[in-house]
Design a protein around this motif. Structure first.
Motif, PDB file in Angstrom:
ATOM      1  N   ALA A   1       0.845  -1.192   0.000  1.00  0.00           N
ATOM      2  CA  ALA A   1       0.000   0.000   0.000  1.00  0.00           C
ATOM      3  C   ALA A   1       0.879   1.240   0.000  1.00  0.00           C
ATOM      4  O   ALA A   1       1.905   1.278   0.679  1.00  0.00           O
ATOM      5  CB  ALA A   1      -0.906   0.002   1.232  1.00  0.00           C
ATOM      6  N   GLY A   2       0.472   2.213  -0.767  1.00  0.00           N
ATOM      7  CA  GLY A   2       1.218   3.468  -0.856  1.00  0.00           C
ATOM      8  C   GLY A   2       0.482   4.590  -0.144  1.00  0.00           C
ATOM      9  O   GLY A   2      -0.657   4.424   0.303  1.00  0.00           O
ATOM     10  N   LEU A   3       1.146   5.725  -0.036  1.00  0.00           N
ATOM     11  CA  LEU A   3       0.566   6.873   0.650  1.00  0.00           C
ATOM     12  C   LEU A   3      -0.033   7.849  -0.347  1.00  0.00           C
ATOM     13  O   LEU A   3       0.358   7.876  -1.519  1.00  0.00           O
ATOM     14  CB  LEU A   3       1.649   7.600   1.450  1.00  0.00           C
ATOM     15  CG  LEU A   3       2.225   6.853   2.648  1.00  0.00           C
ATOM     16  CD1 LEU A   3       3.482   7.548   3.130  1.00  0.00           C
ATOM     17  CD2 LEU A   3       1.195   6.795   3.751  1.00  0.00           C
ATOM     18  N   GLU A   4      -0.954   8.628   0.135  1.00  0.00           N
ATOM     19  CA  GLU A   4      -1.507   9.700  -0.690  1.00  0.00           C
ATOM     20  C   GLU A   4      -0.434  10.782  -0.837  1.00  0.00           C
ATOM     21  O   GLU A   4       0.070  11.313   0.155  1.00  0.00           O
ATOM     22  CB  GLU A   4      -2.748  10.273   0.001  1.00  0.00           C
ATOM     23  CG  GLU A   4      -3.527  11.258  -0.832  1.00  0.00           C
ATOM     24  CD  GLU A   4      -4.057  10.659  -2.129  1.00  0.00           C
ATOM     25  OE1 GLU A   4      -3.829  11.287  -3.174  1.00  0.00           O
ATOM     26  OE2 GLU A   4      -4.658   9.579  -2.079  1.00  0.00           O
ATOM     27  N   ALA A   5      -0.057  11.052  -2.083  1.00  0.00           N
ATOM     28  CA  ALA A   5       1.063  11.969  -2.313  1.00  0.00           C
ATOM     29  C   ALA A   5       0.774  13.373  -1.791  1.00  0.00           C
ATOM     30  O   ALA A   5       1.683  14.079  -1.341  1.00  0.00           O
ATOM     31  CB  ALA A   5       1.392  12.033  -3.800  1.00  0.00           C
ATOM     32  N   SER A   6      -0.486  13.766  -1.797  1.00  0.00           N
ATOM     33  CA  SER A   6      -0.799  15.141  -1.387  1.00  0.00           C
ATOM     34  C   SER A   6      -0.475  15.376   0.088  1.00  0.00           C
ATOM     35  O   SER A   6      -0.192  16.493   0.502  1.00  0.00           O
ATOM     36  CB  SER A   6      -2.281  15.439  -1.626  1.00  0.00           C
ATOM     37  OG  SER A   6      -3.078  14.606  -0.817  1.00  0.00           O
ATOM     38  N   GLU A   7      -0.497  14.317   0.899  1.00  0.00           N
ATOM     39  CA  GLU A   7      -0.235  14.467   2.332  1.00  0.00           C
ATOM     40  C   GLU A   7       1.230  14.793   2.593  1.00  0.00           C
ATOM     41  O   GLU A   7       1.595  15.246   3.678  1.00  0.00           O
ATOM     42  CB  GLU A   7      -0.643  13.186   3.063  1.00  0.00           C
ATOM     43  CG  GLU A   7      -0.705  13.270   4.573  1.00  0.00           C
ATOM     44  CD  GLU A   7      -1.679  14.327   5.087  1.00  0.00           C
ATOM     45  OE1 GLU A   7      -2.681  14.579   4.407  1.00  0.00           O
ATOM     46  OE2 GLU A   7      -1.423  14.895   6.154  1.00  0.00           O
ATOM     47  N   SER A   8       2.078  14.550   1.600  1.00  0.00           N
ATOM     48  CA  SER A   8       3.498  14.852   1.775  1.00  0.00           C
ATOM     49  C   SER A   8       3.799  16.328   1.548  1.00  0.00           C
ATOM     50  O   SER A   8       4.876  16.803   1.904  1.00  0.00           O
ATOM     51  CB  SER A   8       4.338  14.024   0.794  1.00  0.00           C
ATOM     52  OG  SER A   8       4.167  12.655   1.058  1.00  0.00           O
ATOM     53  N   ASP A   9       2.858  17.029   0.938  1.00  0.00           N
ATOM     54  CA  ASP A   9       3.067  18.452   0.691  1.00  0.00           C
ATOM     55  C   ASP A   9       2.720  19.222   1.962  1.00  0.00           C
ATOM     56  O   ASP A   9       1.548  19.354   2.326  1.00  0.00           O
ATOM     57  CB  ASP A   9       2.186  18.907  -0.472  1.00  0.00           C
ATOM     58  CG  ASP A   9       2.436  20.368  -0.827  1.00  0.00           C
ATOM     59  OD1 ASP A   9       3.290  20.989  -0.163  1.00  0.00           O
ATOM     60  OD2 ASP A   9       1.783  20.864  -1.757  1.00  0.00           O
ATOM     61  N   LEU A  10       3.755  19.706   2.652  1.00  0.00           N
ATOM     62  CA  LEU A  10       3.534  20.344   3.955  1.00  0.00           C
ATOM     63  C   LEU A  10       3.524  21.869   3.845  1.00  0.00           C
ATOM     64  O   LEU A  10       3.819  22.571   4.823  1.00  0.00           O
ATOM     65  CB  LEU A  10       4.611  19.904   4.946  1.00  0.00           C
ATOM     66  CG  LEU A  10       4.763  18.389   5.118  1.00  0.00           C
ATOM     67  CD1 LEU A  10       5.768  18.080   6.208  1.00  0.00           C
ATOM     68  CD2 LEU A  10       3.431  17.751   5.461  1.00  0.00           C
TER      69      LEU A  10
END
Lengths: 701, 294
Positions: free
Chosen positions: A640-649
């Motif tokens: 399972a991968g992560l939602e890429a948008s959550e990495s944008d801080l």
């Protein structure tokens, strides 16, 4: 007062050192008979009081230094009492919204989520005794919180037990949930305490701010107190692996795969020489470096060749930063086992190079071939049970008997691969009649481009004109390798029936290569779960010189891999945190349990047909699937991968928040809340330095 | 090799040898006796008075002037030197090779040599609290070994009592003696030095050799030290660095006061560091004496 490094306070015990030295100093003075002792005595009497004061000052200064340094290293902060600010506005029902998204796992010395929890506790402590409160942990599964009450112990326990998730959180949605809970409180005052890292992606500023229905049905805005878990940091720099694509590696052999991953740099500073690694089964197999511009992205491709078939878990990763959760992305590569092919030799010959299967045999037995072959003449081949094979190669075979034809059709329908090559023994009518259900197109007649007995037949022979080089089958053929295909001479080939436009079996076929007269050279069709390739010339030198070309060997091996489905593109990272994942298992492998990377069981819904749905997925990484016997089913494991948008801080600016919530309602804004923490450790350091200087001056006196 | 530094001198076993070594480095006959006596060198005429030596009558002058005149002569052998040595416990202090007492004895021996060599009389008084040795001044050659042996036997002990020493010296010393006092003058009493200097008022010539060890002058101590008195039971544990400045101030005040008192009383004063060359000390002293006589 709060301390960033409270364990450093243990160093304050060092302040006891001067006392202990004074109490337990057992230094023995050196006895020295001295003639002028009268002067020594007089001097001592004269300086005694001054020395006493000096010693006291030295003792005090040393104690202050030894006390001040550890306290300074503990980084104390004075927390201004926020209660005074809120008390003046009267009692208000309070809803605390604590951001529990993945971005709160950002840890610069201390995890943002821990700071957020501390702020939640503080917000709870700041409440007046007559103020009811409730708590909402804002993650992907957030639900409306209960009505505010006075059970502080329950809220404290909820805060203590709160954990950050790996998913996204929609703070706007959570604030609306909290506002709805406040509506049910009879108190006229309403207050929202929002504790978050203020990552912009979590706030929908295009939607209206949260409102509460007043006693007369009007919409009123609650007082909003925003507590910044990042303590007003200008930015939260982060790098993340945001995408991963796994493809067969062109030219790398049947088991070579390329892992192309995208790394984004969500910071103001460019990144140079960022290390990236490819890990297969916990072994680093490839490494590389990336340069990423500020707020940019870079792609990197690492290649690995697997030694055998099976399911391989692995991950691509970059050097960890303050948010390590998104610095890696797991995957599972499923490689087919060694393929078994039954080669039906339609025209065997005692002279080896004249044998129909001579060149195919050479190709399939070459090093790196994914196919293990068994060559038989038609009579004995048709007696073989086809179930034991993955592939059937019909090389210039006269139409099989009807029962064999039925078995061939069943073989393909169940998922087998079939390659049919032409030759003098192929009778179009019989083929169309017996195997028409699975042929990509019907056979029509043999076309002779130039008689082989003609003088210089190569000059007027047909050539392959168009090839679907972008098809996975032809991916290895790039540059000069393509000439091996396009320069081959064809003297004869089988013409095929035109494609039918009506909906039917033939409609789903596609032509992958054509001769210069437009006639198909290679046609492909999916039939049932299987695949069929129809090559309209021979695999020996009777109709063409293609077998003599260098491209023949890789082409035959690609045929085998393609027909078994192992050349298909694999998007292994389809499963996302927060999503549901469907699983299908054959009956003997009924799914009973799925475990997350941390070992926790993942919710599983089983269906009657043996399939199951897993989720919602809570953690990124490799998930293992177990059967009813408790044994792992490797082919069903998934990553399972992560939602890429959550990495944008990227953070919201205070003025954006003020504009959104309104100056009036957001009294304790980020700007107001920020000075509540007054760091004074620097003053302690300065004080200790001054004390050190004074001690030196006193010692010189 | 320099024979006259403290390190070399201390290897010589007796005061006799040390004194000889020092004297050999000093010019002899630098001073003349300020008193008239028996000599062949005519000084002046004096009108006869009853009681004058008849044999000194100048008959030639009687023939010329018809009056009795008596001849007076300058003489070099008529000086009575009295060496006074303070042998109290504090004089035994040493931070280098020789203690203050050993330096005092060496200097005293050298001066005794010089005196006797010139037919002057040399005597010795040793005192620590009270006079313990009293050798009257004599000019005979046989007296010198007696003085030197007495110096050789000296050991430090007792306490410094300059008042009592001064009183006893007043009784012992005849008038017009050259009294050479070797002491560190460590007597806390205010009148101590004054009493000693009063010897000058009794028409004696007084010279003070003030002996101090380099460590007493510079106080070079660092570590925590338990200072013990060398004369009594006093002791003090102190960090020397803390009191060094005050000590040096006290000492300088003491030295200024001693120097001033000596000058006031017309007394020769020599500050002797025990680490300096002893022949230099003697030459300096003798040169000053010669200057006074002119």
């Amino acid at each position: 007062m709060t301390f960033a490094n409270p364990w450093m306070l243990l160093g304050a015990f060092a302040a006891l050192i001067p006392v202990l030295v004074h109490l337990f100093d057992r230094r023995r003075p050196r006895p020295h008979p001295f003639g002028a002792i009268s002067f020594v005595l007089r001097s001592q009497r004269r300086t005694a009081s001054r020395l006493k004061l000096k010693r006291l000052l030295l003792y005090t200064l040393r104690t202050l230094i030894l006390l001040g340094l550890p306290i300074a290293l503990a980084r104390p902060q004075l927390v201004r009492d926020a209660q005074a600010a809120t008390a003046s506005r009267g009692a208000a029902a309070t809803a605390i919204v604590l951001d529990a998204s993945m971005s709160m796992q950002f840890a610069d010395r201390e995890r943002l989520f821990e700071r957020g929890r501390e702020q939640a506790r503080q917000a709870l402590a700041d409440l007046l005794p007559d103020e009811p409160a409730t708590l909402l942990l804002c993650n992907a599964e957030a639900q409306p919180p209960p009505v505010p009450d006075f059970n502080r112990g329950r809220l404290r326990a909820a805060i203590d037990g709160a954990k950050p998730s790996f998913g996204i959180s929609e703070m706007s949605r959570c604030m609306n949930f909290a506002a709805r809970a406040l509506e049910d409180s009879p108190l006229p005052g309403k207050r929202l305490v929002v504790i978050s890292d203020l990552a912009a992606h979590a706030f929908r500023l295009d939607l209206p701010p949260p409102t509460i229905q007043g006693p007369k049905g009007e919409r009123i805005r609650p007082e909003v107190i925003v507590r910044d878990a990042a303590n007003g940091a200008a930015s939260l720099p982060n790098r993340a692996v945001v995408d991963l694509k796994i493809d067969p590696s062109p030219g790398g052999g049947p088991r070579a795969f390329q892992f192309t991953f995208t790394v984004r740099n969500f910071s103001e500073q460019p990144v140079k020489d960022l290390e990236a690694a490819l890990k297969i089964s916990d072994q680093v197999v490839a490494k590389g470096f990336l340069d990423i511009p500020a707020h940019g992205a870079a792609k990197k491709t690492l290649i690995h060749t697997f030694s055998s078939g099976g399911a391989y878990p692995g991950e691509v990763s970059i050097s960890p930063d303050y948010l390590p959760a998104d610095d890696r992305r797991a995957f599972v590569v499923h490689l087919p086992r060694q393929l078994q092919a039954l080669v039906v030799n339609g025209e065997p010959s005692p002279i080896r190079y004249r044998d129909e299967a001579f060149f195919v045999d050479a190709a399939l037995t070459a090093a790196g071939s994914p196919v293990q072959e068994l060559i038989r003449d038609p009579e004995s081949a048709f007696r073989e049970p086809f179930d034991r094979y993955d592939l059937l190669f019909f090389l210039n075979v006269s139409a099989p008997p009807p029962d064999v034809a039925r078995r061939v059709i069943e073989f393909v329908q169940r998922g087998g691969g079939l390659l049919i090559s032409m030759g003098d023994r192929v009778e179009p009518e019989a083929y169309n009649k017996l195997l028409g259900a699975i042929l990509p197109r019907g056979l029509r007649m043999v076309k002779t481009a130039v008689p082989t007995e003609a003088s210089e037949p190569e000059a007027s022979a047909a050539k392959i004109k168009e090839v679907a080089f972008d098809h996975v089958l032809f991916l290895p053929f790039s540059g000069k390798a393509r000439e091996g295909l396009t320069s081959a001479r064809f003297f004869k080939y089988m013409l095929l029936e035109p494609a039918q436009t009506s909906v039917g079996s033939a409609a789903s076929s596609e032509v992958l290569a054509t001769f210069d007269d437009g006639a198909p050279a290679l046609a492909f069709a999916r039939r049932g779960q299987g695949r069929v390739l129809l090559y309209t010339s021979t695999v020996d030198r009777d109709w063409t010189d293609l077998p003599l070309r260098t491209s023949f060997l890789p082409l035959i091996q690609r045929f085998g891999s393609f027909l078994s489905g192992s050349l298909e593109e694999r998007d292994e990272a389809k499963a996302r945190v927060g999503a549901m994942v469907p699983l299908t298992a054959s009956a003997p492998q009924a799914i009973s349990l799925v475990r997350s990377p941390s070992g926790a069981p993942v919710p599983l819904q089983k269906r009657d047909d043996g399939t199951a749905v897993v989720g919602p997925i809570a953690e990124p990484g490799l998930h293992q699937v177990f059967n009813t016997s408790g044994e792992p089913i490797p082919e069903l494991s998934f990553a399972a991968g992560l939602e890429a948008s959550e990495s944008d801080l990227t953070r919201l600016k205070p003025e954006e928040l003020s504009a959104y919530f309104g100056e009036e309602t957001m009294r304790a804004s980020v700007a107001d809340a920020q000075p509540q923490h007054v760091p004074f450790w620097t003053w302690l350091i300065v004080g200790a330095a001054i004390a050190f200087f004074l001690e030196g001056v006193l010692l010189r006196k | 090799m320099d024979l006259l530094n403290a390190e070399t001198l201390v290897r010589l076993s007796s005061v006799k040898l040390r004194a000889r070594a020092v004297v050999d480095g000093v010019l002899t006959g630098l001073h003349k006796s300020p008193h008239q006596g028996q000599s062949v060198e005519f000084a002046e005429h004096k009108e006869y008075a009853p009681g004058d030596e008849i044999r000194h009558l100048d008959w030639k002058a009687y023939g010329k002037f018809d009056k009795y005149y008596v001849k007076r002569f300058e003489h070099e052998t008529n000086l009575r030197g009295l060496i006074v040595i303070d042998s109290s416990g504090s004089m035994g202090y040493r931070s280098i090779a020789m203690s203050k007492l050993e330096v005092a004895c060496t200097l005293a021996g050298a001066l005794a040599y010089l005196l006797v060599r010139q037919q002057d009389a040399a005597g010795l008084v040793v005192s620590h609290g009270e006079v313990v040795t009293d050798l009257p001044s004599r000019a005979t050659a046989g007296h010198l070994p007696v003085v030197l042996d007495a110096l050789d036997r000296l050991t430090p002990g007792g306490y410094t009592d300059l008042v009592r020493t001064a009183d006893q010296l007043a009784e012992i010393a005849s008038r017009r003696s050259l009294i050479m006092i070797f002491s560190d003058l460590f007597d806390d009493r205010a009148e101590a030095l004054k009493r000693l200097l009063q010897l000058r008022a009794r028409k004696n010539d007084v010279a003070v050799f003030h002996l101090l060890d380099p460590a007493e002058l510079t106080f070079p101590f660092d570590d925590l030290t338990l200072f013990l008195s060398m004369e009594d039971e006093r002791k003090l544990e102190v960090n020397p660095r803390e009191i060094k400045r005050s000590y040096l101030t006290e000492l300088q005040a003491f030295l200024s006061q001693v120097r001033g008192s000596c000058a006031e009383a017309d007394v020769d004063y020599e500050l002797v560091r025990t680490d300096e060359r002893l022949d230099s000390v003697l030459l300096r002293f003798l040169a000053r004496r010669q200057g006074r006589q002119r």
